[in-house]
Design an enzyme around this catalytic site. Sequence first.
Site, short mmCIF file in Angstrom:
data_model
loop_
_atom_site.label_atom_id
_atom_site.label_comp_id
_atom_site.label_asym_id
_atom_site.label_seq_id
_atom_site.Cartn_x
_atom_site.Cartn_y
_atom_site.Cartn_z
N HIS A 159 0.81 -1.22 0.00
CA HIS A 159 0.00 0.00 0.00
C HIS A 159 0.84 1.27 0.00
O HIS A 159 0.30 2.36 -0.20
CB HIS A 159 -0.95 0.02 1.21
N ASP A 195 -2.70 -10.29 -2.79
CA ASP A 195 -3.31 -9.86 -1.52
C ASP A 195 -4.78 -9.49 -1.78
O ASP A 195 -5.13 -9.07 -2.89
CB ASP A 195 -2.54 -8.62 -1.01
N HIS A 197 -6.36 -6.98 -0.90
CA HIS A 197 -6.52 -5.56 -1.15
C HIS A 197 -5.70 -5.12 -2.37
O HIS A 197 -4.65 -5.70 -2.67
CB HIS A 197 -6.04 -4.74 0.06
N ASP A 284 -4.84 -12.64 2.98
CA ASP A 284 -6.11 -12.15 3.53
C ASP A 284 -7.27 -12.43 2.57
O ASP A 284 -8.39 -11.99 2.79
CB ASP A 284 -6.04 -10.66 3.89
N1 LIG Z 1 -11.89 -2.37 9.25
C1 LIG Z 1 -10.59 -2.71 8.72
C2 LIG Z 1 -9.98 -1.54 7.97
C3 LIG Z 1 -8.61 -1.93 7.45
N2 LIG Z 1 -7.96 -0.86 6.73
C4 LIG Z 1 -6.59 -1.15 6.28
C5 LIG Z 1 -6.46 -2.49 5.63
C6 LIG Z 1 -5.02 -2.72 5.21
C7 LIG Z 1 -4.78 -4.10 4.61
C8 LIG Z 1 -3.36 -4.34 4.32
S1 LIG Z 1 -3.00 -5.82 3.41
MG LIG Z 2 -4.14 -7.52 -4.49
ZN LIG Z 3 -4.51 -6.94 2.31
#
Ligand SMILES: NCCCNCCCCCS
Ligand SMILES: [Mg+2]
Ligand SMILES: [Zn+2]
Length: 343
Positions: A159, A195, A197, A284
Site C-alpha cells: 500500500h 493480496d 486488497h 487475507d
Molecule cells: N476495518 C478494517 C480496515 C482496514 N484498513 C486497512 C487495511 C489494510 C490491509 C493491508 S494488506
Molecule cells: Mg491484491
Molecule cells: Zn490486504
Amino acid sequence: MKTVFSPLHARRTVKTELDGGLLIEPHEKPSRAETILARVRNQALGEVLEPEEFGLEPIKRVHTADYVSFLETCWDEWVAAGKPGEAIPAVWAGRGMRHRLPKDIDGRLGYYSFAAETSITEGTWDAARASANVALTAQKLVAGGERAVFALCRPPGHHAHADLFGGYCFFNNAAITAQAFRDQGYQRVAILDVDFHHGNGTQAIFYNRSDVLTISLHGDPDLVFPHFLGFEDEIGEGDGEGYNLNLVYPPNTPYSTWSQGLETACRQIEAFRPTALVVALGVDTFEEDPISFFKLTSGDYLTLGKRIEQLGLPTVFTMEGGYDVEAIGVNAVNVMQGFEGKE
Ligand SMILES: NCCCNCCCCCS
Ligand SMILES: [Mg+2]
Ligand SMILES: [Zn+2]
C-alpha cells in the site's frame, strides 16, 4: 525454498489501530510473522536467513528522500510536540486544499499518509528498514541463482506509495525488489499482487512505466480499502499504458472464480516476457480473514503456488497481508510448498 526473516520486525509493536471509531489491537501484529516462521520451520521449508544491510539507496530508488527522512524522524517529532499517544495521522488535504508540506507534525503526518489506521511508534522505522532488507536479501539470492525465495516481510509494503504510508505499510518491499532487479539489468519485471486488497502503492509507483508490469487481484474498492484506487479502468498511463491490470471481485468470491482472474494475470505476465517475478503475497483472501471478504481455502494456496511456479520465472515472494493469525502460517507456507510441487 529459502526464507529471509528478521527478528527486528518485532520493533514494530504498536498498541493502536483506529477502526470503527475505536483504538483496537492492531490486526497487523507481531504474531503474524512469528506464526509464519514457526510453520516454515515445522514444514522444513528450507534454510532461514537473516537479512543483509542494504542501506537507504535501494529504498530511495522507489521512495522520495523527503519521505524517507520523515519516517526516520516522525516519532521524535511527535514526542517533541508533547503528544500523549501513538502517532496517528488525522488531517489531509481534501478537495480544493493544497498539497504542500507543513512544518507541524500533524500536518506532516497527513502529508505523508493516505489513511488513519496505521499508527507509528518508536521502532517502526527500524522494523520497516529491516523489512526492506529482508526483501532485498531475497532478491539478491534469486539474482544469485535461487529459483524462488520467500521474503517474510513485516511490516508489509504494497500500500505504500513513493511518499505515502498507510494500510499498515511504510516501504513498498515488492516495488523495492522489482526496482533492484531492474537496476541489476533484468529488462522486464512483473509484480503479481494476490493480496485481498489492491496494491495501490505498487500501481502508483510504476504507473507510467512499461518495464515493470503491475497486476493486482482484489476486493472491489467501491466496498473495501483502499477505496480510492484499484478499479479496472486503471490501465497505466504514458509509457505505462497497458502495463497495469486490476482484476476486481465481489464479496464471497471463491477460488473457482478468483483463479479465472489468476489465469488472466498469468497470460498477461507470459505475454510480457518478464525476466523476474515478484509476488506480493497476502493471504487475507482466506475465507476466515477478519477484514476481508473472499472465500479461498487453505488448500487453494497449494494450487496458487503451483500455478505461480508454472510461470517458470525467478521469483521473490514478499509477505503482505493476512490477518487470521491462526491460519496465516499454513496459508502462506502452502503457497511455497505448492510452488515446490506439494499437492
Ligand atoms: N476495518 C478494517 C480496515 C482496514 N484498513 C486497512 C487495511 C489494510 C490491509 C493491508 S494488506
Ligand atoms: Mg491484491
Ligand atoms: Zn490486504
